[in-house]
Design an enzyme around this catalytic site. Sequence first.
Site, short mmCIF file in Angstrom:
data_model
loop_
_atom_site.label_atom_id
_atom_site.label_comp_id
_atom_site.label_asym_id
_atom_site.label_seq_id
_atom_site.Cartn_x
_atom_site.Cartn_y
_atom_site.Cartn_z
N GLU A 176 95.60 68.56 49.34
CA GLU A 176 94.94 69.87 49.29
C GLU A 176 95.73 70.92 50.07
OE1 GLU A 176 91.13 70.16 51.28
OE2 GLU A 176 90.61 71.98 50.21
N LYS A 218 94.35 68.95 44.89
CA LYS A 218 93.18 69.80 45.12
C LYS A 218 93.69 71.20 45.41
CE LYS A 218 88.93 70.28 47.77
NZ LYS A 218 87.77 69.55 48.24
P1 13P Z 1 85.06 74.47 49.86
O1 13P Z 1 84.69 74.14 48.45
O2 13P Z 1 83.92 74.95 50.69
O3 13P Z 1 86.28 75.34 49.92
O4 13P Z 1 85.50 73.11 50.55
C1 13P Z 1 86.37 72.25 49.90
C2 13P Z 1 87.16 71.50 50.87
O5 13P Z 1 87.32 70.31 50.74
C3 13P Z 1 87.79 72.24 52.00
O6 13P Z 1 88.69 71.40 52.66
#
Ligand code: 13P
Length: 330
Positions: A176, A218
Amino acid sequence: MTDLVAIARQLFANGKGILAADESVHTATARLASYGVEAGEEMRRQYRDLFLGAPGVEQYLSGVILFSETLLQKGNDKKLFPKSLAERGIAPGIKVDLGTEPISTSPQELITQGLLDLPERLAEYKKQGAVFTKWRAVIRIDGNDLPTATAIHENAKRLASYAKEVQTAGLVPILEPEVLYEGKHSRQRAHAVLEETLGTLFSVLEEHSVDRASLVLKTSMALSGSENGKRDTPEEVAEDTLAALMKSVPKQVAGVVFLSGGQSPDQATENLAAISRRAKEISAPWPLTFSYARALQDEALALWKGKEENVPAARAAFLSRLAKVSAALG
Ligand code: 13P
């Protein structure tokens, strides 16, 4: 041997998606406080149970990302959370990064921590039932100065080391690199930064010989910054987001999931619907789904307020949002 590709692909099966329920103790405490709930360990357990114990979530969820504290807690059904999820066909995952700290040469930017003892922790998490993991890097936009190439590159290197360790341990990595929504930037600038971030990430992954077929990306959407004052149409968001992904993300990856990043629940739902439609139009090569935290939880938290009597209404709001988000996948 664990079939990592099969586990990764399963996260995208049957129009389901992922709940990110992996707020750290610090973040969960702040989030609950913003709804007037004072949270100790037991209140955080009830907070997790509100979502993970909601009857019927298995209709919408293929996986849940947990925080380490939650892996060892039990739901109101007296079962450990990872066990109760697995029994309902929901894959338990775990956030494995240890948060961020400023980069010494560019203190307004952040680098993610957590590689040092990662192999030992992965062995523990696996024993506790986790089958996939998540590592979040943070990329901040500020004018044309930020992000620096160093921040993008150093975060990509750590994401690559993380992914390699996780695959070696027999777990699926979710990578991510979050390009933050906060800021005054234009959507065009977000598009360019997203493209550079993902392009750098996948070239570093290749240098490190990370297996692409058993990883999940992600990503953020390409959005005008939250303080920009411009509200993008879902079609604009879809076009720019997919342009960045098509340029940078190899077709071999198991799939792409989106974070909500501070968008409202409706905005995150409408943008996902447009992205999903456009991905079909252009025959994007990877499956797509959601991996939201705030956009799935906020409406329920506003109703819950930490009170037992509000659980049914809060869960109904959560299930209603889940139904809308999964319908957005088309
Ligand atoms: P949000 O959907 O609130 O952005 O959170 C996703 C997430 O995993 C943040 O690390």
